[in-house]
Write an enzyme that holds these catalytic residues in place. Structure first.
Site, PDB file in Angstrom:
ATOM      1  N   HIS A  15       5.436   9.780  49.967  1.00  0.00           N
ATOM      2  CA  HIS A  15       5.414   8.724  48.954  1.00  0.00           C
ATOM      3  C   HIS A  15       5.397   9.343  47.569  1.00  0.00           C
ATOM      4  CE1 HIS A  15       4.460   4.880  47.120  1.00  0.00           C
ATOM      5  NE2 HIS A  15       3.494   5.478  46.427  1.00  0.00           N
ATOM      6  N   VAL A  70      50.565  -5.298  48.503  1.00  0.00           N
ATOM      7  CA  VAL A  70      51.579  -4.938  47.505  1.00  0.00           C
ATOM      8  C   VAL A  70      52.910  -4.964  48.237  1.00  0.00           C
ATOM      9  CG1 VAL A  70      52.460  -3.051  46.093  1.00  0.00           C
ATOM     10  CG2 VAL A  70      50.008  -3.490  46.193  1.00  0.00           C
ATOM     11  N   LYS A 117      33.605  14.857  45.433  1.00  0.00           N
ATOM     12  CA  LYS A 117      32.163  14.793  45.175  1.00  0.00           C
ATOM     13  C   LYS A 117      31.814  15.417  43.827  1.00  0.00           C
ATOM     14  CE  LYS A 117      32.481  12.651  47.959  1.00  0.00           C
ATOM     15  NZ  LYS A 117      33.524  12.342  48.950  1.00  0.00           N
ATOM     16  N   GLY A 144      40.644  23.900  54.133  1.00  0.00           N
ATOM     17  CA  GLY A 144      41.354  22.688  54.557  1.00  0.00           C
ATOM     18  C   GLY A 144      41.323  21.591  53.511  1.00  0.00           C
ATOM     19  N   GLY A 148      44.331  -0.202  48.587  1.00  0.00           N
ATOM     20  CA  GLY A 148      43.471   0.171  49.725  1.00  0.00           C
ATOM     21  C   GLY A 148      42.009   0.207  49.306  1.00  0.00           C
TER      22      GLY A 148
HETATM   23  P1  NAD Z   1      40.602   3.796  55.028  1.00  0.00           P
HETATM   24  O1  NAD Z   1      41.085   3.508  56.386  1.00  0.00           O
HETATM   25  O2  NAD Z   1      39.167   4.048  54.781  1.00  0.00           O
HETATM   26  O3  NAD Z   1      41.005   2.604  54.058  1.00  0.00           O
HETATM   27  C1  NAD Z   1      42.306   2.150  53.896  1.00  0.00           C
HETATM   28  C2  NAD Z   1      42.238   0.720  53.411  1.00  0.00           C
HETATM   29  O4  NAD Z   1      43.535   0.329  53.007  1.00  0.00           O
HETATM   30  C3  NAD Z   1      41.790  -0.265  54.494  1.00  0.00           C
HETATM   31  O5  NAD Z   1      40.766  -1.047  53.966  1.00  0.00           O
HETATM   32  C4  NAD Z   1      43.055  -1.064  54.789  1.00  0.00           C
HETATM   33  O6  NAD Z   1      42.786  -2.397  55.173  1.00  0.00           O
HETATM   34  C5  NAD Z   1      43.773  -0.987  53.462  1.00  0.00           C
HETATM   35  N1  NAD Z   1      45.221  -1.145  53.514  1.00  0.00           N
HETATM   36  C6  NAD Z   1      46.083  -0.632  54.419  1.00  0.00           C
HETATM   37  N2  NAD Z   1      47.359  -0.947  54.096  1.00  0.00           N
HETATM   38  C7  NAD Z   1      47.290  -1.672  52.945  1.00  0.00           C
HETATM   39  C8  NAD Z   1      48.266  -2.277  52.106  1.00  0.00           C
HETATM   40  N3  NAD Z   1      49.548  -2.202  52.390  1.00  0.00           N
HETATM   41  N4  NAD Z   1      47.841  -2.939  51.010  1.00  0.00           N
HETATM   42  C9  NAD Z   1      46.506  -3.030  50.732  1.00  0.00           C
HETATM   43  N5  NAD Z   1      45.553  -2.464  51.488  1.00  0.00           N
HETATM   44  C10 NAD Z   1      45.934  -1.796  52.583  1.00  0.00           C
HETATM   45  O7  NAD Z   1      41.525   4.991  54.507  1.00  0.00           O
HETATM   46  P2  NAD Z   1      41.419   5.934  53.229  1.00  0.00           P
HETATM   47  O8  NAD Z   1      40.517   5.363  52.204  1.00  0.00           O
HETATM   48  O9  NAD Z   1      42.819   6.256  52.872  1.00  0.00           O
HETATM   49  O10 NAD Z   1      40.731   7.205  53.837  1.00  0.00           O
HETATM   50  C11 NAD Z   1      41.322   7.840  54.957  1.00  0.00           C
HETATM   51  C12 NAD Z   1      40.287   8.474  55.821  1.00  0.00           C
HETATM   52  O11 NAD Z   1      39.760   9.600  55.159  1.00  0.00           O
HETATM   53  C13 NAD Z   1      39.103   7.592  56.123  1.00  0.00           C
HETATM   54  O12 NAD Z   1      39.308   6.797  57.265  1.00  0.00           O
HETATM   55  C14 NAD Z   1      38.015   8.561  56.317  1.00  0.00           C
HETATM   56  O13 NAD Z   1      37.981   8.936  57.669  1.00  0.00           O
HETATM   57  C15 NAD Z   1      38.412   9.743  55.480  1.00  0.00           C
HETATM   58  N6  NAD Z   1      37.623   9.790  54.255  1.00  0.00           N
HETATM   59  C16 NAD Z   1      36.268   9.871  54.363  1.00  0.00           C
HETATM   60  C17 NAD Z   1      35.491   9.914  53.235  1.00  0.00           C
HETATM   61  C18 NAD Z   1      34.021  10.014  53.372  1.00  0.00           C
HETATM   62  O14 NAD Z   1      33.542  10.354  54.450  1.00  0.00           O
HETATM   63  N7  NAD Z   1      33.256   9.710  52.343  1.00  0.00           N
HETATM   64  C19 NAD Z   1      36.067   9.849  51.984  1.00  0.00           C
HETATM   65  C20 NAD Z   1      37.433   9.769  51.899  1.00  0.00           C
HETATM   66  C21 NAD Z   1      38.197   9.736  53.050  1.00  0.00           C
END
Ligand code: NAD
Length: 471
Positions: free
Chosen positions: A444, A238, A53, A42, A181
């Site tokens: 520790h 943007v 990672k 997936g 974002g």
């Molecule tokens: P996210 O929801 O974490 O972040 C998206 C960000 O974009 C938010 O802060 C939002 O306010 C901002 N945003 C939205 N529209 C915007 C715009 N027009 N201009 C500027 N900023 C804007 O989403 P993501 O980073 O795309 O990740 C998606 C999902 O994938 C996450 O919610 C998470 O569940 C998953 N993910 C998890 C991990 C992890 O577990 N480490 C890593 C990557 C992705």
């Protein structure tokens, strides 16, 4: 031609789908697992958690090598062979997906590569390279995942525009990169590119990075990101992108002085949307909510009794480990057990450097919901292991029920926080109290001691932080 008949069909072979298929096979059921890729994995294994990672690991090594100058060891500027780096990352993906594929075979799960269309509540067909397969099933588990959200104003045809998938392909190391974002993906991938040498700017529409996360934890990360990134533009959107010459001209609206700037590449990471537009879904009673998530009950059964849905397509948080857990619930429900999905703590980890990780109740959530809590914080500046590795900026934080000291939430910011948070999740799920955390002997010198010491802070008895309990 007679259709093949099986007990469980699983559509989508990510960490939700393949976990479901494997568990069902372990319970003795006949299982078919369907996906368009050659092997199970997936988005997580092919285009998400795993390749990111691998790249973040390389970024950490580069960063540590640079930092080593402070300890009297100099390696000089790194020379980066992007082709080799790309093949390292691809090797990791290939190894893991092939591994999961062979585990499917060992379990006698029938893996069908192709695109599925539902033909009714008990049947589907799969169009693959070798032709069409008809399948009759007693139960179906939908685990079709999610895809990057597309914003019309940013959807121009240009190789310079990237989403998380193309960003992970690492086409090059651009001189300048705008990340749209400031969420999980933006900060993780932005960190990779910045460490490899790009001048990275991040634009976030809300007033802070990682909007849902605890501010104390984000504060620790933000301090470091301010040094790593060329700019962090908050409260900014943007509104327009245009390809112009050798770059993308971006128009901003909000708290930013320079309203027009040009970047070599733009990475859009503004969230993900559920993949619920499954061909033929209308031939079933499955319901989809206003946000596009498939509606399920606590056992993950949809409005169609034979069909279950798990993972990103079934609701937030869109995290691989939530999907794998739901997989167990759905399979047990199908097997007639009394399982329900009711976790007390789903850990979230942002794999930046430092990492931030949390689970259970956050302080902000407690405030918003009017839940009275006491917060105990232990700064890593007093943590010997953090000092030995020169990473004293971290913080461990417990959110506790004041009267009983019961652990309701745990938050950690610091190097390796993602590995440490599992103890917090176990504590919450087991109903542990601060006293339990204090009395468990932690080795520790390790970063894990910060969890024990933050529990000691609750009692005003932390060995390394003098903070008497207020009467
Ligand atoms: P996210 O929801 O974490 O972040 C998206 C960000 O974009 C938010 O802060 C939002 O306010 C901002 N945003 C939205 N529209 C915007 C715009 N027009 N201009 C500027 N900023 C804007 O989403 P993501 O980073 O795309 O990740 C998606 C999902 O994938 C996450 O919610 C998470 O569940 C998953 N993910 C998890 C991990 C992890 O577990 N480490 C890593 C990557 C992705």
């Amino acid at each position: 031609m007679m259709a093949d008949s099986i007990q469980i069909a699983v559509l989508g072979a990510g960490p939700g789908g393949y976990a479901a298929a494997f568990y069902a096979a372990d319970l003795g059921m006949q299982v078919a697992l369907i996906d368009e890729e050659k092997n199970p994995g997936g988005v997580c294994l092919y285009r998400g958690c795993i390749p990111s990672k691998a790249l973040l690991h390389v970024a950490k090594v580069i960063d540590e090598a640079r930092h080593a100058g402070n300890w009297g060891v100099s390696f000089g500027e790194p020379s980066i062979d992007v082709n080799k780096l790309r093949s390292y990352k691809q090797g990791v993906v290939d190894k893991l997906t092939a591994g999961v594929g062979s585990v499917a075979k060992l379990r006698k799960v029938k893996f069908i590569q192709g695109r599925a269309t539902l033909t009714g509540p008990n049947s589907l067909k799969v169009a693959g390279a070798g032709g069409e397969t008809d399948l009759q099933f007693e139960h179906l588990i939908l685990a079709t995942g999610s895809s990057p959200t597309r914003i019309p104003s940013l959807s121009i045809e240009s190789d310079r525009m990237m989403d998380s998938t193309s960003g992970l392909e690492l086409p090059d190391v651009p001189k300048s990169l705008l990340v749209v974002g400031g969420g999980y993906i933006g900060l993780e991938l932005g960190s990779v590119y910045a460490t490899l040498g790009s001048k990275v700017s991040v634009v976030e529409m809300t007033p802070g990075l990682l909007p849902g996360a605890d501010r104390d934890l984000v504060g620790v990360l933000e301090k470091r990101l301010k040094k790593l990134f060329a700019a962090i533009m908050l409260n900014t959107k943007v509104v327009k992108v245009v390809e112009e010459g050798k770059g993308i001209r971006v128009t901003f609206e909000g708290d930013v002085a320079e309203k027009e700037q040009t970047f070599d590449r733009v990475l859009v990471a503004v969230g993900r949307r559920p993949n619920s537009k499954i061909p033929g879904l209308e031939k079933t009673a499955v319901k989809v909510d206003a946000k596009g998530f498939i509606e399920t009950d606590p056992q993950r059964r949809t409005a169609e009794r034979t069909i279950f849905a798990i993972g990103d397509v079934a609701g937030e948080p869109m995290l691989a480990h939530k999907a794998s857990h739901e997989a167990r619930v759905a399979v047990e429900a199908i097997a007639g057990h009394k399982a329900v999905f009711e976790p007390q703590a789903i850990p979230a980890v942002v794999f930046t450097d430092p990492e931030i990780a949390w689970c259970g109740l956050t302080e902000a959530q407690a405030q918003a919901e009017g839940i009275e809590v006491e917060v105990a914080k232990f700064p890593w500046g007093a943590l010997s292991r953090a000092i030995t590795v020169d990473r004293p900026e971290g913080l461990t934080k417990l959110v506790l029920e004041p009267k009983t000291g019961r652990v309701l939430g745990v938050g950690i910011a610091g190097s390796g926080a993602g590995e440490l948070i599992a103890e917090g999740a176990l504590a919450i799920e087991m109903g542990a109290t601060a006293e339990d955390m204090k009395l468990v002997i932690h080795p520790h010198p390790t970063l894990s001691e910060s969890i024990m010491e933050s529990a000691e802070v609750f009692f005003g008895q932390s060995t390394h932080v003098y903070k008497p309990k207020r009467k």
